[in-house]
Structures are given as C-alpha cells and as structure tokens.
Design a protein around this motif. Sequence first.
Motif, PDB file in Angstrom:
ATOM      1  N   PHE A 172       0.798  -1.222   0.000  1.00 40.29           N
ATOM      2  CA  PHE A 172       0.000   0.000   0.000  1.00 40.29           C
ATOM      3  C   PHE A 172       0.833   1.275   0.000  1.00 40.29           C
ATOM      4  O   PHE A 172       0.283   2.366  -0.048  1.00 40.29           O
ATOM      5  N   ILE A 173       2.159   1.162   0.065  1.00 33.89           N
ATOM      6  CA  ILE A 173       3.032   2.335  -0.088  1.00 33.89           C
ATOM      7  C   ILE A 173       3.918   2.067  -1.293  1.00 33.89           C
ATOM      8  O   ILE A 173       4.907   1.342  -1.206  1.00 33.89           O
ATOM      9  N   ARG A 174       3.554   2.610  -2.411  1.00 34.22           N
ATOM     10  CA  ARG A 174       4.277   2.364  -3.652  1.00 34.22           C
ATOM     11  C   ARG A 174       5.295   3.479  -3.888  1.00 34.22           C
ATOM     12  O   ARG A 174       4.987   4.657  -3.654  1.00 34.22           O
ATOM     13  N   PRO A 175       6.487   3.145  -4.346  1.00 35.90           N
ATOM     14  CA  PRO A 175       7.451   4.192  -4.682  1.00 35.90           C
ATOM     15  C   PRO A 175       6.988   4.964  -5.900  1.00 35.90           C
ATOM     16  O   PRO A 175       6.238   4.444  -6.738  1.00 35.90           O
ATOM     17  N   PRO A 176       7.385   6.235  -6.015  1.00 34.70           N
ATOM     18  CA  PRO A 176       6.973   7.011  -7.202  1.00 34.70           C
ATOM     19  C   PRO A 176       7.516   6.381  -8.474  1.00 34.70           C
ATOM     20  O   PRO A 176       8.651   5.898  -8.518  1.00 34.70           O
ATOM     21  N   ARG A 177       6.692   6.383  -9.500  1.00 29.91           N
ATOM     22  CA  ARG A 177       7.096   5.782 -10.761  1.00 29.91           C
ATOM     23  C   ARG A 177       8.136   6.663 -11.434  1.00 29.91           C
ATOM     24  O   ARG A 177       7.940   7.876 -11.572  1.00 29.91           O
ATOM     25  N   PRO A 178       9.273   6.095 -11.827  1.00 33.19           N
ATOM     26  CA  PRO A 178      10.310   6.925 -12.454  1.00 33.19           C
ATOM     27  C   PRO A 178       9.849   7.470 -13.794  1.00 33.19           C
ATOM     28  O   PRO A 178       9.045   6.842 -14.488  1.00 33.19           O
ATOM     29  N   PRO A 179      10.339   8.641 -14.184  1.00 35.66           N
ATOM     30  CA  PRO A 179       9.953   9.212 -15.487  1.00 35.66           C
ATOM     31  C   PRO A 179      10.410   8.323 -16.630  1.00 35.66           C
ATOM     32  O   PRO A 179      11.429   7.632 -16.555  1.00 35.66           O
ATOM     33  N   GLU A 180       9.635   8.342 -17.687  1.00 33.89           N
ATOM     34  CA  GLU A 180       9.959   7.541 -18.862  1.00 33.89           C
ATOM     35  C   GLU A 180      10.931   8.293 -19.759  1.00 33.89           C
ATOM     36  O   GLU A 180      10.968   9.523 -19.790  1.00 33.89           O
ATOM     37  N   ALA A 181      11.711   7.514 -20.508  1.00 32.75           N
ATOM     38  CA  ALA A 181      12.623   8.103 -21.487  1.00 32.75           C
ATOM     39  C   ALA A 181      11.827   8.584 -22.700  1.00 32.75           C
ATOM     40  O   ALA A 181      10.624   8.333 -22.833  1.00 32.75           O
ATOM     41  N   VAL A 182      12.510   9.288 -23.592  1.00 28.39           N
ATOM     42  CA  VAL A 182      11.861   9.841 -24.784  1.00 28.39           C
ATOM     43  C   VAL A 182      11.462   8.701 -25.713  1.00 28.39           C
ATOM     44  O   VAL A 182      12.290   7.861 -26.081  1.00 28.39           O
TER      45      VAL A 182
END
Length: 733
Positions: free
Chosen positions: A108-118
């Motif tokens: 129930f505590i998910r890490p923030p999703r990393p930004p995607e590459a181009v």
Amino acid sequence: MIVPSETAAAPQVLTPQQLTTDEIRAALNRPTLRIPTTAGYQIRLVTAVLGMVLLQALYCMLVVGVAWLIVYLLLLPPSSYLPNLLLFRYGVPIGASIAGAFLLKPLFIRPPRPPEAVELTREQEPILFAFVDQLCELVGSRRPSRIRVDLQVNACARMPGWRGLLFGDVELIIGLPIVAGLTLHQLAGVLAHEFGHFSQRAGMRSSYLIQHIENWFGRVVYQRDFMDQWLDRRRSNGNLYIRSVLWIAHGTVWVSRQYLTLLMQAARHFSSRFSHQMEFDADRYEAAITGAKIFEETAAQFALLGVGAKLAWTSAERDWPMHRLPADMVSLVAAHTRQMSDGAKRSVIAAHQNVPPGAKSNSAEYNSHPSMQRRIEMVRAVPAITGMELTGPAARAFRNFARLCRTTTQHHYQTMMGLILQEVDFVESQTVLTALATAHANYAAATDLFQLRPEFVIQWLRLPGANNTSAPPLNAQQTNAEQQWSALLHKHLNHHSALCIRRAGIPVKPASFQLESAQLDSIQIEESQSMTDLRFAMLAAQASRRNVAEQIEATLFRVLASVTTGEKILLPDHAHPLPIETALNAWECYVALSSFQTHFLDLRRYCAAAWNIRVNQRFFSKSAYELALRQLEKQAQAKVTEILAATRHVPNIMCGPSGMRPTLASQLSVTATADPQADAFHSIRAFLDRADLLAVRCLGELAWMTQTVTACPAGEAGAQQNVRGVSELVPVL
C-alpha cells in the motif's frame, strides 16, 4: 584584455549521410540466425525460478507466523494471565500487528514511478525502425513494442510492467551516447544482443519476476518513510505503557528485517547467476553479427564512453547550482571521450577487460553482468556473418541525430532533475569545454598564489586588500591552517547546534557535541568561546594573506590604467582570454561576497543546527520540533534577504550568452524546488553552494590575471614575437 590575436574559425561538422533502406536490406536480408539455447541457460533458469519461489514461500511463512501469533495471544482466555500483565496481554499483539504492517507496507506504499525516457515513433524515425525490424527478422525475435532513447551509456531490453509479463511486450531503450560513439556495424551488434534477450521469452518473464521479488525484499529492508518516522518518534515520547508497546514493535520489525536481509542476499545470488547466463547467451547473437574482434572493440568503446560520461557530468555539475547547463550532453560525452589521451584510453580498456591475478573479478556474486574478459572468451568460438557491409557512424540510422540529442537532454533536465527549462541557461558543448579548461587554469593559479585551496580562502579573504585585518598573522611554521580552521568550524557548529537543541528543552550528550557540560549556561559560554576562536582564526588568516590581496588590487588597477596611459603589457600567446569586463565583474562580485563572510558563516550555523535537530527529531515533541526549525528558518531567511538586497546592482560574472541573471542577486536567488521531500533549508544550502561557487570562480579569475600580468614585462607592442599588447585589444570602458 587578454585575447588571441586571431580567432580560429570553428571546424565545420559534416552530417553523415542517412542510412537507406536499400543498404539495410543489402546488409541484413539474410536467413534467420539459428542459435540454440545452451544447457547452462536452461539449468540456471530452472534453478533461479525454484529458488525465488522458495524465498517467497519463506517470506509468506514469516507473515503468516506473525498473524498467527497475534490471533493466538488475543484468543487465549483471560485466566491464562495475571491481572497486572496487561503489556503481555495486549502489548505483544499490538506490537506484532505494527510489525506485520511494516512487512506488508510495499502493498500500500508504492514508490513514485520513475519518469519515462523519450519515446520515438515510426513516423519520426522511419530508418531506425526499418533497421530494427530487419535486425529482429535476422535474429528471429519479436519486434519491440516501443523504442525509447535516453542519456545512459547503455542499451537495454525491458518489460514495461505487468502488461509486458502477461502479453510479452518488450521495450528497447537506446542510450544516445553509444550512438554517438559507435559505428553502424557496432550498433547493429549491440541491438542484436538486446534482441537476443527478446528471444529469451521465458527468461525475460522470469527475470522480471525475480527482479520484482528482489525489489520487494529491498523495500521492506531498506525503505524508510513516514511509518518509520512515526515509530521512532512515538517510542521516545508518551507514557511508559505506549513506549513499551512500541519498543516491542520496533524489536519485532528489526528482527524481521534481519531475516529478510538474508532472504534478499539469497535472492541476489540466484538472480545474478541467472543474469550472467542470460548475458552469455545474448552475446552469441552480437558475435554472430559483428564477430569476436568487433565485439571486443565495442566493449572497449563502451568503457571509454562510460568514463567520458562521468567526465561530462562532472563538468556539467560545476554549473548545476547556477542552472547553466550543456544544451547537448551527448556531444559533450563524445567530446570528453575524444579528448582522452592514448595512455588514459589504454588504462581504461585494460581495467575494463582484464582482471589482475588475485584481484576480485567483475563477475562478483551480486553483479548483474559477468566480467568483460569472460564474455570475450565465450564469444570467440561463435562464427560471424561474412560480407556484411554497414559502414559509417551509428548516427546514420537517425533522421536528425543532433536535434534528437538536444531534445533528449532537455527531457532529462526536466523529468529526471526537475528543472524548469525556462530558467536554464543552455550553453554549447564547446563552450563548456573551454570554460572547464579556463576554470582549471584559474583554480591552479589561485592555489599557487595563496598556497591554499580556494574553497578555504574564500571563507576569510576580503577584497580590497585594505579591508583585511592587520592582526598578527598565523605562525609561519603552521602548515595545517586549513585543518585547524576546519576543526574550529566543526566544533563551533556543534556548539551552536547543541545550544539550539538545549534551548528547545531537549537534553544533549556533551561528548556528542564536543562540550564539557550539558547545562544551558555552560553551553552558551562554550558556544561564545568557540565563535571567538573562529573569528580570531579568520583575522589571523586575513593578515597572513594581506599582501596577496593588495597584489590583486594593484594588478587590476594597472590593467585598467593601461587602457588610458598606453602602457603595453605583453602577454604570452598561449594565455586564455580574459576580457577586462570579466575581470572587473569578478572584482565587484568577490568584493560584495567577501563583505558578507559573517553572514555566510551564520547561514552555515543555522543549516548545521537544523540538520542536527532533524537527526534527533524523535526526542522532540511535534510542536517543539516545528518551533525550533521555524526559528532557524526565520533567522536564515533574514540573512539571505539582506545579502540579496545588497547585491541586486552588482554585475554577475556568470551571466551566460542568453543574458540571463545579469546581477549577482539574481544569480544567487534559488527557485523553490518541486521536490516534496525538500524544505526551506534545501534552498538555504543551495544558496550557500551558489555563493561559494561564484566566490571560487571570481577568486580564480583574479588570481590568474594577477599571476599572468605580474609575470609579463611592460614594453612596446610587437617588441617580441608571440605577444600581444593589452591596451590595443581592450575596449575603453
């Protein structure tokens, strides 16, 4: 002005002719490669899957065991307990429940999703997609669902979450620095390696699950969040019964984390062994495309590009506090790689490929990739496709590689670093390299002139020279002035932190803060004495270099006077440019910054106190904690406001080509960060970093000017060869 007599024209960069579909078909339209899966791969796959299932079962057993303990204790009849053992009756189940919540918090505590590459589309890069499609047919793998590009010195195949696991979607991510540094034939081999992973369908799915389980263990063991902060704070405050219950929970959490640490280490063992075998099998596809010789050359180029990337990001880091960054990191990586000496390149390649006897191999137990030496040995027996003609740089596979590099760089700044592009002053790679060479020369000049590190000098040296104290100088036999200064500063910061904590009503340990006593009156006396010692050291240091400060001032006036008097200051032709306007700006900037040395010292005191308060947060009540930080923040903001008000008309030495931040105050101003974990003191520390960086650069410019001009004789322009007359080249200000 110190400038070259002639400015050399910039070399013309020729854009390579783009790859054509006819070339792709001629080179890659061949029968599909038949590379059977090795027995070692199949054995490692089965072993890894069974091992991870066992580890997950052991984890579930721990969770079930904690749940069983809670239910068992709660369902025991009250007659089983003595009336006064409430702690055992209710405290142990409550503590075990808290520990169970910690075991399950990844749910129930998910890490923030990393930004995607181009992401690239077929319409944007038709040749690249045609190239990839033909390679997939040759290798016999499915096509990637998406192609992305980033700034990593790497290429990788990955499954995009659970959708990839269920439907077999795989993404291809290409690091643009490898495109800039490889040939087209080498890039084909690298992509064939990744498509070799694509063909490992069961292996890719298993690898995804293994990594997911390993990350789960890692989050339970290492992740610290608001739940940990709450537990630490509550078990140090409140009544005895609540503290006892929470200490039981804390002990249970600690024991469970030690148990899970062992499981995580076992998971890493299984995953690394399986990952090694996956790499060995994928290497066979690359070797079939390129051959063992080009495979080895590609590995060497990867090593060089990796070092070039470290150098590029290090040079870019110099201007991060100023939001003055390279417009194209890919070309900067390529430039740093090209500028490496032959000896340095040989050392990098040898360190990357060879493992000295008795040394620890790169294929250590927990590494995801085996050593390059072993990989090269494994592919030497693989026969390569003959007659494949893919010539030219890898950038030929892209429609407009230079524009894509700039777009990807800005995407990285915006998504990975959280910068606002409108506030970034972009500079070209060649400008970065020139500025880096100039900064190195200036730094060396300042170090030589003061015989001390510039980072130490800026903390006490004042300009103009007349403002420096005439107090007794440091002992001539003292060679550890900087170490003594650092010790005094560290001691005073500890004393000030202890004073702030003690004033908030929290007891302190004298030994932890270099104190003799923990009483408030005694701490105040010791804090005042350490400040006095520090200021005396500052005065003594100023006196020891007063002659150097006066020399800088006299040199600047000499150069300025040469504009009107006609004096010819002959400078060596190899000297790097330093316009008089830059020297004047450096002087004004440093004079302004050095007049606020006590303010900067106060800001360091406030930051150190805030850090110590946060470290000891569990000993504070919530109101006392917030009040202590609020008071420090108010004092720090007052100092910052005073500095900015006094420097709003001072010209800025770091003003970039776009004309941004024309004053020192605007350069020192820090934009509020979007990071939710950051606080007010994040901005204060950024403010101090900017001020220190500017002061070091200003001092370096002035020191270089002083050394260069002082070493050059006066005379008629043209009296010697390879010299230039300063007054003939500077504009009249």
